[in-house]
Design a protein around this motif. Structure first.
Motif, PDB file in Angstrom:
ATOM      1  N   UNK A  11     -21.391   4.400  25.863  1.00  0.00           N
ATOM      2  CA  UNK A  11     -21.712   3.650  27.074  1.00  0.00           C
ATOM      3  C   UNK A  11     -22.849   4.329  27.847  1.00  0.00           C
ATOM      4  N   UNK A  12     -22.818   5.650  27.945  1.00  0.00           N
ATOM      5  CA  UNK A  12     -23.882   6.382  28.633  1.00  0.00           C
ATOM      6  C   UNK A  12     -25.215   6.248  27.902  1.00  0.00           C
ATOM      7  N   UNK A  13     -25.183   6.286  26.574  1.00  0.00           N
ATOM      8  CA  UNK A  13     -26.415   6.131  25.781  1.00  0.00           C
ATOM      9  C   UNK A  13     -27.002   4.743  26.008  1.00  0.00           C
ATOM     10  N   UNK A  14     -26.149   3.733  25.918  1.00  0.00           N
ATOM     11  CA  UNK A  14     -26.614   2.354  26.106  1.00  0.00           C
ATOM     12  C   UNK A  14     -27.152   2.157  27.522  1.00  0.00           C
ATOM     13  N   UNK A  15     -26.504   2.750  28.499  1.00  0.00           N
ATOM     14  CA  UNK A  15     -26.951   2.637  29.889  1.00  0.00           C
ATOM     15  C   UNK A  15     -28.295   3.341  30.085  1.00  0.00           C
ATOM     16  N   UNK A  16     -28.468   4.485  29.441  1.00  0.00           N
ATOM     17  CA  UNK A  16     -29.738   5.208  29.522  1.00  0.00           C
ATOM     18  C   UNK A  16     -30.854   4.359  28.911  1.00  0.00           C
ATOM     19  N   UNK A  17     -30.587   3.754  27.760  1.00  0.00           N
ATOM     20  CA  UNK A  17     -31.598   2.897  27.130  1.00  0.00           C
ATOM     21  C   UNK A  17     -31.888   1.681  28.006  1.00  0.00           C
ATOM     22  N   UNK A  18     -30.853   1.136  28.639  1.00  0.00           N
ATOM     23  CA  UNK A  18     -31.039  -0.010  29.529  1.00  0.00           C
ATOM     24  C   UNK A  18     -31.895   0.362  30.729  1.00  0.00           C
ATOM     25  N   UNK A  19     -31.742   1.582  31.193  1.00  0.00           N
ATOM     26  CA  UNK A  19     -32.517   2.059  32.338  1.00  0.00           C
ATOM     27  C   UNK A  19     -33.990   2.258  31.966  1.00  0.00           C
ATOM     28  N   UNK A  20     -34.272   2.319  30.676  1.00  0.00           N
ATOM     29  CA  UNK A  20     -35.645   2.494  30.183  1.00  0.00           C
ATOM     30  C   UNK A  20     -36.027   1.309  29.287  1.00  0.00           C
ATOM     31  N   UNK A  21     -35.628   0.135  29.711  1.00  0.00           N
ATOM     32  CA  UNK A  21     -35.843  -1.078  28.912  1.00  0.00           C
ATOM     33  C   UNK A  21     -37.340  -1.256  28.624  1.00  0.00           C
TER      34      UNK A  21
END
Length: 145
Positions: A11-21
Motif C-alpha cells: 500500500x505504501x509503495x502504491x501510494x508513493x507511486x501515486x504521489x509521483x503519477x
C-alpha cells in the motif's frame, strides 16, 4: 485479521507511486522515502507488476509507475492481492471451506458482519483518497512548524 508487512508496504509503495503519477520512479527512491528495504520491495513490486498494477521500465532511466489512475485502485484490491484471504474465519474465505458445524453455527453471523464491515471500508478507499489525506497532513504539518 492482521495485515502483514507485505500488505502494508504494498500500500505504501502504491501510494508513493501515486504521489509521483506520470513519473518513472526507481525502487531505491521509494525505499528511501518509505524506509523499506529494497530487497523486500523487489518481492512486493514483482507481485504488483505481475498483477498489472504497476509497469516497469528498464534501463538507466527505468523504474516503476502506476498503470492506472490512483482513483482506480482501492485499498481492498491491493490488500487482497498481497494478503490473499481477508476473511476472519475460514468458512467465509473465497475457498468456501465447509464447516461441519455450519448448520448450527450462530457465531458465523458475527464473523460475516466483521468481514462485510472490513470489506466496506477497504473497498471504499482509493489511492486517490489516501493521497488527499496525505497532502492534508503534510500541509497541516508544514503550518505547525
Amino acid at each position: 485479521m492482521t495485515v502483514s508487512t507485505k500488505g502494508r508496504y504494498a500500500l505504501r509503495i502504491m501510494l508513493d507511486l501515486a504521489d509521483h503519477i506520470g513519473e518513472t520512479i526507481k525502487l531505491k527512491d521509494i525505499a528511501a522515502r518509505q524506509g523499506i528495504s529494497e530487497k523486500y520491495m523487489e518481492q512486493i513490486i514483482a507481485v504488483l507488476n505481475k498483477a498489472g498494477y504497476v509497469r516497469s521500465t528498464r534501463g538507466a532511466q527505468g523504474g516503476y509507475q502506476l498503470v492506472n489512475a490512483p482513483a482506480d485502485y482501492t485499498v481492498g484490491m491491493i490488500l487482497r492481492l498481497t494478503e490473499g484471504n481477508l476473511a476472519p474465519v475460514e468458512c467465509l474465505s473465497a475457498s468456501g471451506a465447509s464447516c461441519d458445524r455450519s448448520y448450527q453455527c450462530a457465531s458465523v453471523v458475527v464473523w460475516k458482519k466483521v468481514y462485510d464491515a472490513v470489506n466496506d471500508v477497504i473497498d471504499g478507499i482509493t489511492l486517490e483518497d489516501l493521497l488527499e489525506i496525505e497532502r492534508q497532513k503534510r500541509a497541516a504539518h508544514s503550518y505547525s512548524i
